[in-house]
Design a protein around this motif. Structure first.
Motif, PDB file in Angstrom:
ATOM      1  N   ALA A 109       0.807  -1.219   0.000  1.00 18.15           N
ATOM      2  CA  ALA A 109       0.000   0.000   0.000  1.00 18.15           C
ATOM      3  C   ALA A 109       0.839   1.268   0.000  1.00 18.15           C
ATOM      4  CB  ALA A 109      -0.924  -0.008   1.215  1.00 18.15           C
ATOM      5  N   SER A 110       2.158   1.154  -0.043  1.00 15.34           N
ATOM      6  CA  SER A 110       3.042   2.321   0.017  1.00 15.34           C
ATOM      7  C   SER A 110       2.983   3.134  -1.266  1.00 15.34           C
ATOM      8  CB  SER A 110       4.485   1.869   0.261  1.00 15.34           C
ATOM      9  OG  SER A 110       4.622   1.269   1.524  1.00 15.34           O
ATOM     10  N   PRO A 111       3.344   4.416  -1.211  1.00 16.04           N
ATOM     11  CA  PRO A 111       3.435   5.219  -2.437  1.00 16.04           C
ATOM     12  C   PRO A 111       4.372   4.557  -3.438  1.00 16.04           C
ATOM     13  CG  PRO A 111       3.663   6.595  -0.484  1.00 16.04           C
ATOM     14  CD  PRO A 111       3.696   5.188  -0.007  1.00 16.04           C
ATOM     15  N   VAL A 112       4.082   4.727  -4.698  1.00 12.18           N
ATOM     16  CA  VAL A 112       4.864   4.057  -5.746  1.00 12.18           C
ATOM     17  C   VAL A 112       6.345   4.419  -5.639  1.00 12.18           C
ATOM     18  CG1 VAL A 112       5.233   3.883  -8.234  1.00 12.18           C
ATOM     19  CG2 VAL A 112       2.906   3.853  -7.304  1.00 12.18           C
ATOM     20  N   TRP A 113       6.650   5.699  -5.377  1.00 16.40           N
ATOM     21  CA  TRP A 113       8.047   6.114  -5.321  1.00 16.40           C
ATOM     22  C   TRP A 113       8.793   5.406  -4.197  1.00 16.40           C
ATOM     23  CZ3 TRP A 113      10.229   8.207  -0.993  1.00 16.40           C
ATOM     24  CH2 TRP A 113       9.381   8.777  -0.035  1.00 16.40           C
ATOM     25  N   LEU A 114       8.097   5.166  -3.067  1.00 12.32           N
ATOM     26  CA  LEU A 114       8.746   4.500  -1.944  1.00 12.32           C
ATOM     27  C   LEU A 114       8.928   3.014  -2.233  1.00 12.32           C
ATOM     28  CD1 LEU A 114       9.867   4.925   0.905  1.00 12.32           C
ATOM     29  CD2 LEU A 114       7.605   4.348   1.798  1.00 12.32           C
ATOM     30  N   LYS A 115       7.926   2.388  -2.865  1.00 11.58           N
ATOM     31  CA  LYS A 115       8.065   0.982  -3.251  1.00 11.58           C
ATOM     32  C   LYS A 115       9.241   0.804  -4.203  1.00 11.58           C
ATOM     33  CE  LYS A 115       4.461  -1.462  -4.325  1.00 11.58           C
ATOM     34  NZ  LYS A 115       3.183  -1.861  -4.967  1.00 11.58           N
ATOM     35  N   THR A 116       9.422   1.770  -5.091  1.00 15.22           N
ATOM     36  CA  THR A 116      10.538   1.695  -6.034  1.00 15.22           C
ATOM     37  C   THR A 116      11.876   1.683  -5.297  1.00 15.22           C
ATOM     38  OG1 THR A 116       9.256   2.846  -7.734  1.00 15.22           O
ATOM     39  CG2 THR A 116      11.641   2.829  -7.999  1.00 15.22           C
ATOM     40  N   LEU A 117      11.976   2.492  -4.254  1.00 15.37           N
ATOM     41  CA  LEU A 117      13.213   2.525  -3.477  1.00 15.37           C
ATOM     42  C   LEU A 117      13.406   1.235  -2.681  1.00 15.37           C
ATOM     43  CD1 LEU A 117      13.261   6.193  -2.109  1.00 15.37           C
ATOM     44  CD2 LEU A 117      14.186   5.295  -4.246  1.00 15.37           C
ATOM     45  N   MET A 118      12.311   0.718  -2.114  1.00 16.68           N
ATOM     46  CA  MET A 118      12.415  -0.541  -1.376  1.00 16.68           C
ATOM     47  C   MET A 118      12.787  -1.691  -2.305  1.00 16.68           C
ATOM     48  SD  MET A 118       9.476  -0.430   1.613  1.00 16.68           S
ATOM     49  CE  MET A 118       8.108   0.347   0.759  1.00 16.68           C
ATOM     50  N   ASP A 119      12.267  -1.683  -3.530  1.00 16.64           N
ATOM     51  CA  ASP A 119      12.648  -2.701  -4.511  1.00 16.64           C
ATOM     52  C   ASP A 119      14.143  -2.614  -4.812  1.00 16.64           C
ATOM     53  OD1 ASP A 119       9.998  -3.440  -4.632  1.00 16.64           O
ATOM     54  OD2 ASP A 119       9.585  -2.391  -6.521  1.00 16.64           O
ATOM     55  N   ALA A 120      14.632  -1.385  -4.978  1.00 14.66           N
ATOM     56  CA  ALA A 120      16.051  -1.191  -5.279  1.00 14.66           C
ATOM     57  C   ALA A 120      16.919  -1.645  -4.106  1.00 14.66           C
ATOM     58  CB  ALA A 120      16.322   0.274  -5.608  1.00 14.66           C
ATOM     59  N   PHE A 121      16.448  -1.396  -2.898  1.00 12.71           N
ATOM     60  CA  PHE A 121      17.157  -1.851  -1.695  1.00 12.71           C
ATOM     61  C   PHE A 121      17.344  -3.365  -1.717  1.00 12.71           C
ATOM     62  CE2 PHE A 121      15.434  -4.064   2.061  1.00 12.71           C
ATOM     63  CZ  PHE A 121      16.502  -4.005   2.930  1.00 12.71           C
ATOM     64  N   ALA A 122      16.253  -4.098  -1.944  1.00 15.04           N
ATOM     65  CA  ALA A 122      16.339  -5.560  -1.967  1.00 15.04           C
ATOM     66  C   ALA A 122      17.195  -6.042  -3.130  1.00 15.04           C
ATOM     67  CB  ALA A 122      14.933  -6.154  -2.042  1.00 15.04           C
ATOM     68  N   ASP A 123      17.028  -5.417  -4.291  1.00 14.41           N
ATOM     69  CA  ASP A 123      17.818  -5.819  -5.457  1.00 14.41           C
ATOM     70  C   ASP A 123      19.310  -5.631  -5.214  1.00 14.41           C
ATOM     71  OD1 ASP A 123      15.554  -6.526  -6.813  1.00 14.41           O
ATOM     72  OD2 ASP A 123      15.577  -4.838  -8.219  1.00 14.41           O
ATOM     73  N   GLY A 124      19.671  -4.522  -4.580  1.00 13.62           N
ATOM     74  CA  GLY A 124      21.081  -4.262  -4.334  1.00 13.62           C
ATOM     75  C   GLY A 124      21.721  -5.315  -3.450  1.00 13.62           C
ATOM     76  N   LEU A 125      21.020  -5.720  -2.397  1.00 19.86           N
ATOM     77  CA  LEU A 125      21.556  -6.750  -1.505  1.00 19.86           C
ATOM     78  C   LEU A 125      21.585  -8.115  -2.184  1.00 19.86           C
ATOM     79  CD1 LEU A 125      19.974  -5.687   1.891  1.00 19.86           C
ATOM     80  CD2 LEU A 125      22.406  -5.830   1.356  1.00 19.86           C
ATOM     81  N   ASN A 126      20.527  -8.442  -2.907  1.00 21.99           N
ATOM     82  CA  ASN A 126      20.497  -9.739  -3.575  1.00 21.99           C
ATOM     83  C   ASN A 126      21.528  -9.825  -4.697  1.00 21.99           C
ATOM     84  OD1 ASN A 126      18.434 -10.746  -1.919  1.00 21.99           O
ATOM     85  ND2 ASN A 126      16.849  -9.806  -3.194  1.00 21.99           N
ATOM     86  N   TYR A 127      21.761  -8.709  -5.372  1.00 25.06           N
ATOM     87  CA  TYR A 127      22.798  -8.702  -6.411  1.00 25.06           C
ATOM     88  C   TYR A 127      24.183  -8.889  -5.788  1.00 25.06           C
ATOM     89  CZ  TYR A 127      25.130  -7.299 -10.771  1.00 25.06           C
ATOM     90  OH  TYR A 127      25.894  -7.259 -11.912  1.00 25.06           O
ATOM     91  N   TYR A 128      24.389  -8.269  -4.650  1.00 20.75           N
ATOM     92  CA  TYR A 128      25.663  -8.459  -3.955  1.00 20.75           C
ATOM     93  C   TYR A 128      25.877  -9.937  -3.631  1.00 20.75           C
ATOM     94  CZ  TYR A 128      29.124  -8.654  -0.283  1.00 20.75           C
ATOM     95  OH  TYR A 128      30.223  -9.003   0.469  1.00 20.75           O
ATOM     96  N   LEU A 129      24.854 -10.588  -3.101  1.00 17.33           N
ATOM     97  CA  LEU A 129      24.995 -12.009  -2.756  1.00 17.33           C
ATOM     98  C   LEU A 129      25.188 -12.860  -4.011  1.00 17.33           C
ATOM     99  CD1 LEU A 129      22.299 -12.323   0.069  1.00 17.33           C
ATOM    100  CD2 LEU A 129      24.792 -12.289   0.317  1.00 17.33           C
ATOM    101  N   LEU A 130      24.515 -12.490  -5.090  1.00 15.27           N
ATOM    102  CA  LEU A 130      24.683 -13.218  -6.346  1.00 15.27           C
ATOM    103  C   LEU A 130      26.116 -13.119  -6.860  1.00 15.27           C
ATOM    104  CD1 LEU A 130      23.362 -14.738  -8.781  1.00 15.27           C
ATOM    105  CD2 LEU A 130      22.936 -12.486  -9.786  1.00 15.27           C
ATOM    106  N   LYS A 131      26.696 -11.925  -6.739  1.00 16.06           N
ATOM    107  CA  LYS A 131      28.049 -11.698  -7.271  1.00 16.06           C
ATOM    108  C   LYS A 131      29.147 -12.115  -6.289  1.00 16.06           C
ATOM    109  CE  LYS A 131      28.706  -9.990 -10.728  1.00 16.06           C
ATOM    110  NZ  LYS A 131      28.797 -10.516 -12.107  1.00 16.06           N
ATOM    111  N   HIS A 132      28.768 -12.464  -5.062  1.00 17.28           N
ATOM    112  CA  HIS A 132      29.765 -12.859  -4.065  1.00 17.28           C
ATOM    113  C   HIS A 132      29.358 -14.186  -3.436  1.00 17.28           C
ATOM    114  CE1 HIS A 132      30.467  -8.532  -4.520  1.00 17.28           C
ATOM    115  NE2 HIS A 132      31.699  -8.764  -4.092  1.00 17.28           N
TER     116      HIS A 132
END
Length: 719
Positions: A109-132
């Motif tokens: 239910a969060s504003p779209v702009w905030l969901k976009t940032l939360m998505d980027a947060f999760a992607d950044g951590l998961n990409y780190y684990l993927l690359k390491h």
């Protein structure tokens, strides 16, 4: 072609969804550039805010993934899954409030702009684990966007951890053997902060100045910069795992948070009845059913994973946390994770006072005061940002009657109704975790204008010190503010030391203690109450004060007076002298002589990247002149001896320190405890240690052109 590629990957153990996800990560990474300066600090540049979030979270993970994961294990109540049953009640405490199913709904239910940032947060951590693949998370192998809502405010020791005691929670819900490891020790070292803002009228160059000086456990935050083409350009300290800069500045303004004495949490005494095997609580003239739910706590045991199940209870006020006088006690506190995350992020993009003030209207920063300064020359103070309105007939420092509807909160006080300052006539303002009634000298808010519950604190030695440094000065510069931040005076000793000396002088000439204590007492008599690494009086004074603290801290607290005043007014002279003799003996026993310079006792050492630090007297360490903030020093170094050591090693106090000047171009200097990296193998593990130990701040490379000649590495996430 893509189908054939997916079939090949499936045969190799990967699915098409994983391929598409990896491709999405790579596209995000392509929009991000990370520049590491010669201190290892990440300057992250993205096309969008989400790109910058993706890059900064990835950079944080490079520096210390362990601390990031640990913060989320704590926030989500999952520490016992890796650390064992001793963490069961710490996890239960968090799970009373942090419920993943609810957070997932709030994310959706969060504003779209905030969901976009939360998505980027999760992607950044998961990409780190993927690359390491060599990095093995202890528990969380995949991060979800909603997890950002579990840890949204940034301060050290949030409301939940500060107000709910584990031993009380365990006493109420325990059904098996007591788990002593779940209990929390009393930590006398204050975890607070200093914030100072100086108006242009009080500076040589006519520009506003800001001191950012959080006192936390060491290595609690990462220093970095976030820049996007959507108006983000902020520098400062981000709590590990969070995608916003908690304390810092942008090119137009800056903000510093200090732990507040505001009463934002209340306890209710619930009158309970049991009928037909179910619990009810009295509310007005009716009985309401107590809500009972089950919480499962998985934990690591010697035989693998196990779990404990708890039936927990709550009323409309909140969860039951203990029992008192035959009544159940519930607790009510702020639970606004979406607003808290919005406010934490949006403040970093504000450009003037009006914009910053607008973020304060979200009223979701529950445990902090805020010091503000900007390029327009505005300075401001905001008191605790979340203050419930209450009926003033009740004493809100104690649990109130939950059956009385008059004890309900009546909404929140508007920002305009709370203690605040805007461009005070004094030309300065500050907070050092003391009350706001001295925040700007004679320009301070007036205590009588506000309900008692807006502030539960008092004046402090640190507050008195700040006032002396700031009052009646018109000659501040960046260097002058740095000097003030490390001013060596310790006002705590002003009254107790004369009382001690008087007690000694009153001894009969024939008393053996008269001669025995003559030499160390002579040193204290001439002491100017200033710390220094080479100072013997600092060692003697601190060891004596430490002894007095152990003896009288409880009595002083019970009497409702500061310890230093209690020692003067109520401590018997023979006990003052006995404590002094013990301090001299302790110094002699531990160090071979009581004539030990303070810096040979008070040390900075960083041996491993472990969250629980280990210390070794035989290993290299650095002398530190500044002591604990308890004694009124603005610069704080919370040190003590550890098992197997005689020297005192710091683990809390000054962490990230910065001074900022606002004008057409922002100028700043900063230092972080130890270094940016949590890896002992990194050159940036302790490359700032020497500067930290002597308060020698380094230039901040805020503008990209400043990085010319100071860039160690340029890359994209995943390179």
């Amino acid at each position: 072609m893509k189908l054939r590629f997916c079939l090949l990957l499936f045969a190799a153990g990967l699915c098409c969804a994983a391929v598409e996800e990896a491709e999405r990560y790579a596209r995000r990474a392509a929009a991000v550039t990370i520049l590491r300066d010669d201190w290892g600090i990440a300057h992250v540049y993205g096309k969008t805010d989400a790109d910058a979030v993706f890059g900064m979270i990835y950079a944080q993970a490079e520096d210390d993934f362990n601390r990031m994961e640990t913060n989320y294990l704590n926030a989500l109540g999952r520490l016992a899954e890796t650390e064992g049953e001793g963490k069961i009640y710490q996890d239960l405490r968090m799970k009373l409030f942090i419920r993943p199913a609810e957070l997932k709904k709030q994310y959706a239910a969060s504003p779209v702009w905030l969901k976009t940032l939360m998505d980027a947060f999760a992607d950044g951590l998961n990409y780190y684990l993927l690359k390491h693949p060599e990095v093995h998370p202890r528990v969380i192998r995949r991060f979800e966007p909603w997890m950002a809502l579990s840890f949204s405010e940034g301060s050290i020791g949030g409301d939940i951890e500060r107000v709910i005691k584990l031993e009380q929670l365990q006493a109420f819900y325990e059904k098996g053997p007591k788990l002593q490891a779940a209990f929390e020790p009393i930590d006398p070292e204050p975890r607070g902060s200093n914030g100072i803002a100086i108006a242009p009228a009080n500076t040589v160059d006519g520009k506003a100045l800001l001191l950012i000086n959080p006192h936390t456990s060491f290595f609690f935050r990462s220093e970095l910069q976030m820049v996007s083409s959507e108006g983000l350009n902020a520098y400062g300290a981000a709590t590990w795992g969070q995608f916003f800069l908690y304390q810092g500045f942008n090119e137009r303004n800056g903000w510093m948070h200090t732990s507040s004495g505001v009463d934002a949490v209340d306890e209710y005494l619930e009158t309970i009845e049991k009928k037909n095997g179910k619990y009810f609580y009295q509310y007005g003239k009716t009985l309401r059913p107590v809500v009972a739910t089950e919480i499962t706590i998985p934990y690591r045991s010697g035989q693998g994973m196990a779990e404990r199940k708890f039936t927990v209870y709550r009323t409309h006020h909140g969860p039951v946390i203990r029992e008192a006088g035959g009544k159940w006690v519930t607790i009510r506190l702020m639970q606004e994770p979406v607003k808290a995350l919005m406010q934490s992020y949006l403040r970093t993009k504000t450009r003037d006072y009006a914009g910053f003030r607008k973020t304060m209207e979200l009223q979701a920063n529950s445990s902090n005061n805020t010091i503000y300064a900007d390029a327009d020359g505005t300075i401001a103070y905001f008191h605790g940002n979340y203050i419930p309105k209450r009926d003033r007939r009740f004493d809100w420092t104690k649990p109130v009657d939950g059956s009385d509807p008059a004890t309900e909160w009546q909404g929140l006080h508007a920002v305009a109704e709370t203690p605040q300052l805007l461009n005070p006539a004094s030309g300065w303002l500050y907070n050092a975790n003391n009350w706001p009634w001295s925040a700007a000298g004679t320009s301070s808010p007036k205590r009588e204008m506000f309900p008692a519950y807006v502030e539960s604190g008092t004046e402090s030695a640190r507050g008195l010190h700040a006032i002396r440094l700031l009052a009646n000065r018109k000659d501040f510069t960046l260097q002058g503010l740095m000097d003030a931040a490390y001013d060596s005076y310790m006002p705590w000793f002003e009254k107790p030391i004369p009382a001690l000396v008087q007690a000694w002088e009153s001894l009969p000439a024939a008393d053996p203690a008269k001669a025995k204590l003559s030499e160390p007492m002579g040193i204290l008599r001439g002491w100017d109450f200033r710390w220094d690494a080479a100072s013997i009086p600092t060692s003697v004074g601190v060891f004596w004060a430490d002894e007095m603290t152990k003896r009288f801290r409880g009595a002083a607290r019970e009497a409702g007076v500061p310890l230093e005043e209690y020692l003067v007014k109520a401590a018997p002279a023979p006990v003052l002298l006995e404590g002094f003799a013990m301090a001299i003996q302790r110094l002699t026993t531990d160090f071979g002589t009581w004539k030990k310079p303070w810096g040979e006792i008070n040390r900075f050492q960083r041996l491993t990247g472990d969250i629980e630090a280990h210390f070794d007297d035989a290993a290299a360490s650095l002398p530190v002149g500044f002591p604990s903030a308890v004694w009124g020093s603005l610069a704080s170094f919370g040190a003590r001896p550890y098992p197997g050591t005689k020297k005192w090693y710091g683990t809390s106090g000054n962490s990230f320190v910065a001074v900022v000047e606002f004008g057409p171009r922002v100028r700043a200097f900063a230092v972080s405890a130890g270094g940016e990296s949590g890896s002992p193998g990194s050159p940036h593990f302790k490359d700032q240690a020497k500067r930290y130990s002597i308060g020698a701040l380094r230039e901040v490379y805020f503008y990209r052109e400043q990085l010319a000649g100071h860039t160690e590495r340029k890359y994209q996430p995943g390179d």
